[in-house]
Design a protein around this motif. Structure first.
Motif, PDB file in Angstrom:
ATOM      1  N   VAL A   1      84.586   2.891   5.474  1.00 18.12           N
ATOM      2  CA  VAL A   1      84.847   2.096   6.684  1.00 18.12           C
ATOM      3  C   VAL A   1      86.337   1.772   6.776  1.00 18.12           C
ATOM      4  O   VAL A   1      86.954   1.906   7.837  1.00 18.12           O
ATOM      5  CB  VAL A   1      84.005   0.800   6.665  1.00 18.12           C
ATOM      6  CG1 VAL A   1      84.412  -0.105   7.830  1.00 18.12           C
ATOM      7  CG2 VAL A   1      82.520   1.129   6.744  1.00 18.12           C
TER       8      VAL A   1
ATOM      9  N   GLN B   1      89.160   3.069   9.507  1.00 18.17           N
ATOM     10  CA  GLN B   1      90.017   2.138  10.256  1.00 18.17           C
ATOM     11  C   GLN B   1      91.486   2.511  10.111  1.00 18.17           C
ATOM     12  O   GLN B   1      92.258   2.435  11.074  1.00 18.17           O
ATOM     13  CB  GLN B   1      89.770   0.715   9.780  1.00 18.17           C
ATOM     14  CG  GLN B   1      88.391   0.188  10.139  1.00 18.17           C
ATOM     15  CD  GLN B   1      88.031  -1.099   9.417  1.00 18.17           C
ATOM     16  OE1 GLN B   1      88.756  -1.553   8.519  1.00 18.17           O
ATOM     17  NE2 GLN B   1      86.912  -1.702   9.793  1.00 18.17           N
TER      18      GLN B   1
ATOM     19  N   SER C   1      81.974   7.398   9.978  1.00 18.75           N
ATOM     20  CA  SER C   1      82.282   5.983  10.172  1.00 18.75           C
ATOM     21  C   SER C   1      83.187   5.774  11.383  1.00 18.75           C
ATOM     22  O   SER C   1      83.027   4.803  12.126  1.00 18.75           O
ATOM     23  CB  SER C   1      82.955   5.422   8.908  1.00 18.75           C
ATOM     24  OG  SER C   1      83.222   4.044   9.052  1.00 18.75           O
ATOM     25  N   MET C   2      84.112   6.701  11.604  1.00 17.02           N
ATOM     26  CA  MET C   2      84.967   6.601  12.788  1.00 17.02           C
ATOM     27  C   MET C   2      84.144   6.721  14.068  1.00 17.02           C
ATOM     28  O   MET C   2      84.366   5.984  15.040  1.00 17.02           O
ATOM     29  CB  MET C   2      86.044   7.689  12.759  1.00 17.02           C
ATOM     30  CG  MET C   2      87.123   7.478  11.714  1.00 17.02           C
ATOM     31  SD  MET C   2      88.400   8.756  11.752  1.00 17.02           S
ATOM     32  CE  MET C   2      89.181   8.391  13.336  1.00 17.02           C
TER      33      MET C   2
ATOM     34  N   VAL D   1      81.040   5.936  14.460  1.00 15.65           N
ATOM     35  CA  VAL D   1      80.233   4.729  14.614  1.00 15.65           C
ATOM     36  C   VAL D   1      81.080   3.559  15.108  1.00 15.65           C
ATOM     37  O   VAL D   1      80.695   2.833  16.031  1.00 15.65           O
ATOM     38  CB  VAL D   1      79.560   4.362  13.279  1.00 15.65           C
ATOM     39  CG1 VAL D   1      78.914   2.977  13.356  1.00 15.65           C
ATOM     40  CG2 VAL D   1      78.514   5.410  12.910  1.00 15.65           C
ATOM     41  N   GLN D   2      82.259   3.388  14.521  1.00 21.04           N
ATOM     42  CA  GLN D   2      83.103   2.243  14.874  1.00 21.04           C
ATOM     43  C   GLN D   2      83.815   2.416  16.212  1.00 21.04           C
ATOM     44  O   GLN D   2      84.080   1.430  16.905  1.00 21.04           O
ATOM     45  CB  GLN D   2      84.160   2.028  13.781  1.00 21.04           C
ATOM     46  CG  GLN D   2      83.607   1.628  12.422  1.00 21.04           C
ATOM     47  CD  GLN D   2      84.722   1.320  11.438  1.00 21.04           C
ATOM     48  OE1 GLN D   2      85.422   0.300  11.551  1.00 21.04           O
ATOM     49  NE2 GLN D   2      84.913   2.205  10.458  1.00 21.04           N
ATOM     50  N   TYR D   3      84.125   3.681  16.569  1.00 21.22           N
ATOM     51  CA  TYR D   3      84.919   3.921  17.777  1.00 21.22           C
ATOM     52  C   TYR D   3      84.254   4.989  18.646  1.00 21.22           C
ATOM     53  O   TYR D   3      84.815   6.065  18.881  1.00 21.22           O
ATOM     54  CB  TYR D   3      86.327   4.379  17.387  1.00 21.22           C
ATOM     55  CG  TYR D   3      86.987   3.498  16.347  1.00 21.22           C
ATOM     56  CD1 TYR D   3      87.559   2.277  16.700  1.00 21.22           C
ATOM     57  CD2 TYR D   3      87.029   3.879  15.003  1.00 21.22           C
ATOM     58  CE1 TYR D   3      88.154   1.463  15.749  1.00 21.22           C
ATOM     59  CE2 TYR D   3      87.633   3.080  14.045  1.00 21.22           C
ATOM     60  CZ  TYR D   3      88.184   1.869  14.421  1.00 21.22           C
ATOM     61  OH  TYR D   3      88.780   1.069  13.478  1.00 21.22           O
TER      62      TYR D   3
END
Length: 251
Positions: free
Chosen positions: A100, A104, A132-133, A135-137
């Motif tokens: 994660v 970021q 993860s990228m 999912v987050q963005y």
């Protein structure tokens, strides 16, 4: 006696030259809080072409994993090839070792270069970071290609004998080889037809040039991948474009 020639360093120079020749330049970005990210970025960003982010896995640095296929991408994309934290020229003084945090850092670096939307290719450990990228963005990652990916990986899989290694410690010693014999094991696991009979001199040279920086930090990255990992906790990707998961074996 000091070595007068390093095959590995020479190969690294060749990859660096090939990246320059492909229209990329080497840039470091200070993200603050002790975090520095290195990335190969286009010398000139072409607004008529989409952006493609290539995220590497465990190994030497981003150049060694994308040096060969790079030429297939640069004609059609604005290509960005970062070194993840503790690889190549990227590092941090922060204690976070999760994918994660890696995600970021990569996104902050891309934003610093003015890139707001991108497609992403992730190899091996780069899969965890790339997922993860996404999912987050979700509004910034259009398409996702995942190679050599452990989609269903769980912490219990190691204990249940799913892998050909006894435990996480052995896996770590192979992924971060410190002896020629361990590097030979990594080659056997990594390639369908691994090169045989490589002299220990060349293997030792590779280890000394590529495998001695941030060793403990990289061990912590590996431990963080499996810690408390459950398939049921895997976040779903919500983009309209479905993720493409590619399983590759060997080279």
């Amino acid at each position: 006696m000091a070595r007068c020639f390093s095959f590995t360093a020479s190969r690294d120079w060749f990859y660096r030259y090939s990246f320059f020749s492909a229209g990329l330049r080497s840039v470091t970005t200070d993200l603050g809080e002790g975090t520095i990210m290195h990335c190969w970025v286009p010398k000139t960003h072409n607004n008529s072409k989409p952006s493609l982010l290539l995220v590497h896995g465990f190994g030497a640095n981003a150049m060694w994993q994308y040096g060969e296929p790079l030429r297939h991408f640069t004609a059609r994309f604005n290509v960005y090839v970062p070194d993840l934290v503790f690889f190549g020229e990227s590092y941090t003084s922060r204690r976070d070792r999760t994918e994660v945090f890696q995600a970021q850092c990569v996104m902050s670096m891309m934003e610093a270069h003015g890139v707001q939307r991108m497609s992403l290719v992730g190899i091996s450990y780069g899969w965890f970071v790339g997922y993860s990228m996404a999912v987050q963005y979700p509004q910034k990652v259009d398409r996702l290609v995942l190679c050599c990916s452990g989609v269903c990986l769980e912490e219990k899989d190691m204990e249940n004998g799913l892998f050909k290694v006894a435990d996480l410690g052995e896996a770590t010693s192979i992924l971060l080889p410190q002896t020629p014999d361990r590097l030979r094991e990594l080659m056997r696991f990594s390639f369908v037809k691994p090169t045989k009979g490589v002299p220990s001199y060349f293997l030792t040279d590779f280890i000394e040039v590529m495998c001695t920086d941030y060793v403990e930090e990289k061990r912590e990255l590996i431990r963080a991948i499996l810690k408390h990992r459950k398939l049921s906790d895997l976040p779903r990707i919500t983009q309209v474009q479905a993720a493409v998961v590619v399983k590759l074996f060997g080279n």
